[in-house]
Design a protein around this motif. Structure first.
Motif, PDB file in Angstrom:
ATOM      1  N   ILE A  15       0.853  -1.210   0.000  1.00  0.00           N
ATOM      2  CA  ILE A  15       0.000   0.000   0.000  1.00  0.00           C
ATOM      3  C   ILE A  15       0.887   1.258   0.000  1.00  0.00           C
ATOM      4  N   ALA A  16       1.959   1.203   0.785  1.00  0.00           N
ATOM      5  CA  ALA A  16       2.879   2.357   0.829  1.00  0.00           C
ATOM      6  C   ALA A  16       3.444   2.643  -0.556  1.00  0.00           C
ATOM      7  N   GLU A  17       3.774   1.593  -1.253  1.00  0.00           N
ATOM      8  CA  GLU A  17       4.329   1.710  -2.620  1.00  0.00           C
ATOM      9  C   GLU A  17       3.345   2.469  -3.532  1.00  0.00           C
ATOM     10  N   ALA A  40      12.128  -3.246  -0.478  1.00  0.00           N
ATOM     11  CA  ALA A  40      12.736  -1.958  -0.101  1.00  0.00           C
ATOM     12  C   ALA A  40      12.612  -0.950  -1.231  1.00  0.00           C
ATOM     13  N   LYS A  41      12.396   0.294  -0.833  1.00  0.00           N
ATOM     14  CA  LYS A  41      12.337   1.342  -1.850  1.00  0.00           C
ATOM     15  C   LYS A  41      13.359   2.422  -1.497  1.00  0.00           C
ATOM     16  N   GLY A  42      14.612   2.042  -1.562  1.00  0.00           N
ATOM     17  CA  GLY A  42      15.670   3.040  -1.402  1.00  0.00           C
ATOM     18  C   GLY A  42      16.156   3.278   0.006  1.00  0.00           C
ATOM     19  N   PHE A  89       9.575   5.542   0.765  1.00  0.00           N
ATOM     20  CA  PHE A  89       9.270   4.993   2.087  1.00  0.00           C
ATOM     21  C   PHE A  89      10.426   4.133   2.566  1.00  0.00           C
ATOM     22  N   SER A  90      10.452   3.976   3.871  1.00  0.00           N
ATOM     23  CA  SER A  90      11.489   3.159   4.504  1.00  0.00           C
ATOM     24  C   SER A  90      10.780   2.211   5.452  1.00  0.00           C
ATOM     25  N   PHE A  91      11.439   1.127   5.831  1.00  0.00           N
ATOM     26  CA  PHE A  91      10.890   0.354   6.942  1.00  0.00           C
ATOM     27  C   PHE A  91      12.001  -0.151   7.839  1.00  0.00           C
ATOM     28  N   ASP A  92      11.620  -0.447   9.082  1.00  0.00           N
ATOM     29  CA  ASP A  92      12.588  -0.862  10.111  1.00  0.00           C
ATOM     30  C   ASP A  92      12.524  -2.373  10.301  1.00  0.00           C
TER      31      ASP A  92
END
Ligand code: SF4
Length: 382
Positions: free
Chosen positions: A147-149, A182-184, A155-158
């Motif tokens: 959904i973030a995409e 991952a997006k960067g 966006f980032s995630f931990d």
């Protein structure tokens, strides 16, 4: 014009994760309207003593800011834009949890002006998520990333690793899967035991809560190598990004630039009349709220930092960066060259923990693994 940041703290979570020592609180009900008004009031007050320069980033942190009404987020962003001059690209990050309910709000946050999401995935394995006390499943996390995409250009995630009994193969597979989403940008934290958390209590009782030091260091090495190969090398101890995808807001902290902090427990660093000041707000949500409603702000502390405090902070922050501490920033904050500021530079260089370039003082990978001891030694505290 120097850039500065704005940090907005939302202190509420649906439950308390057992490893978490952030200023986060569980409340049955939150009066969203009252909180919106209070945050807007404190933001306006903060503009009276704003640092010189341009606002380059806004960061909604917590707590769980994805529990905020998107309308509150939109008002805060709009008001900040009216109160401060801004850079042409204003980075606006919001921390979000990947539960289904929160992921449903992603579109509304995007419409509110958020252009970067930081998602607390923490693991792609259900067993680990349950150990970490998280409320979402791995499936929900992956759905939230999809959904973030759709809604966010960045966006980032931990993820949290060095969990008890975690194997090299296990972490390798999990990170490999994460890299496909991952997006960067990724934030990869080693699990640590923080005082006064539920994990600290269990650890004190003798339970195995983290990986031992050597295997954890090994996983760190593995992480650095895998991320480098994937084209997202580390730019800070726990943060990895493709070129130009670094979190601009966090770079302000690590470069010891100015930032305003509003909301319960928020900290700020603001240069006033040429001297860097430390600010902080009342930590308890209700105390902060009452203070804002009474006097327009919840600020508890605003004190100038002493020369030695400035030296300590600029060093600790700058050496976290892969590119190292800028000698220009060191001089601007302390009027000192590295040889005047630190002891034992050549010894640390000989030990392979530090490198000095014409522009930066750089902690090597080995040095970043021992950053606190390294900084204590440099500042003559050992
Ligand atoms: S959701 Fe985040 S801030 Fe809230 S308790 Fe868990 S780790 Fe802490």
């Amino acid at each position: 014009m120097n850039p500065f940041g704005l940090y907005i703290h939302w202190p509420f979570c649906l439950s308390k994760c057992p490893y978490c020592d952030f200023n986060s609180h569980v409340r049955e009900k939150v009066d969203q309207k009252r909180w919106k008004e209070a945050l807007l009031k404190e933001l306006t007050h903060a503009s009276f003593d704003a640092p010189q320069g341009v606002l380059s980033s806004i960061f909604f942190g917590g707590g769980t800011p994805s529990l905020m009404d998107p309308e509150t987020v939109a008002s805060l962003i709009e008001t900040a834009k009216l109160l401060f001059p801004t850079t042409s690209y204003l980075e606006v990050t919001l921390e979000a949890n990947p539960s289904t309910v929160e992921a449903k709000k992603f579109e509304a946050f995007s419409k509110a002006g958020v252009n970067r999401l930081s998602i607390g995935v923490q693991s792609l394995q259900d067993e680990a998520l349950s150990f970490l006390g998280r409320r979402h499943s791995a499936k929900e996390a992956l759905k939230a990333l999809d959904i973030a995409e759709t809604y966010f250009p960045r966006f980032s995630f931990d993820l949290i690793y060095a969990r008890p009994h975690q194997t090299e193969d296990g972490w390798k597979a999990e990170l490999k899967e994460a890299l496909t989403y991952a997006k960067g940008h990724l934030s990869l934290y080693q699990l640590t035991i923080e005082p006064q958390t539920a994990f600290a209590t269990r650890f004190a009782r003798g339970e195995t809560m983290i990986l031992e030091e050597d295997p954890a260091a090994f996983l760190y090495e593995l992480t650095e190598n895998m991320m480098h190969e994937a084209g997202l090398p580390s730019y800070e101890v726990s943060n990895y990004a493709a070129p130009s995808q670094e979190c601009q807001h966090n770079l302000l902290y690590w470069n010891f630039e100015n930032y305003i902090g509003i909301g319960p427990g928020a900290h700020g660093r603001i240069t006033l009349e040429g001297v860097k000041h430390a600010t902080s707000c009342y930590k308890a949500p209700e105390t902060w709220l009452a203070a804002v409603e009474k006097k327009g702000h919840g600020g508890e502390v605003c004190v100038p930092l002493s020369p030695s405090e400035r030296l300590q902070e600029v060093t600790l922050m700058g050496l976290r960066l892969t590119q190292g501490l800028s000698l220009k920033r060191l001089y601007e904050e302390t009027s000192l060259a590295p040889e005047e500021a630190y002891q034992g530079l050549s010894l640390l260089e000989k030990e392979g923990l530090l490198i000095q370039t014409p522009t930066h003082l750089v902690a090597t990978r080995e040095g970043r693994l021992r950053l606190n001891s390294l900084v204590s030694f440099l500042l003559n505290r050992i």
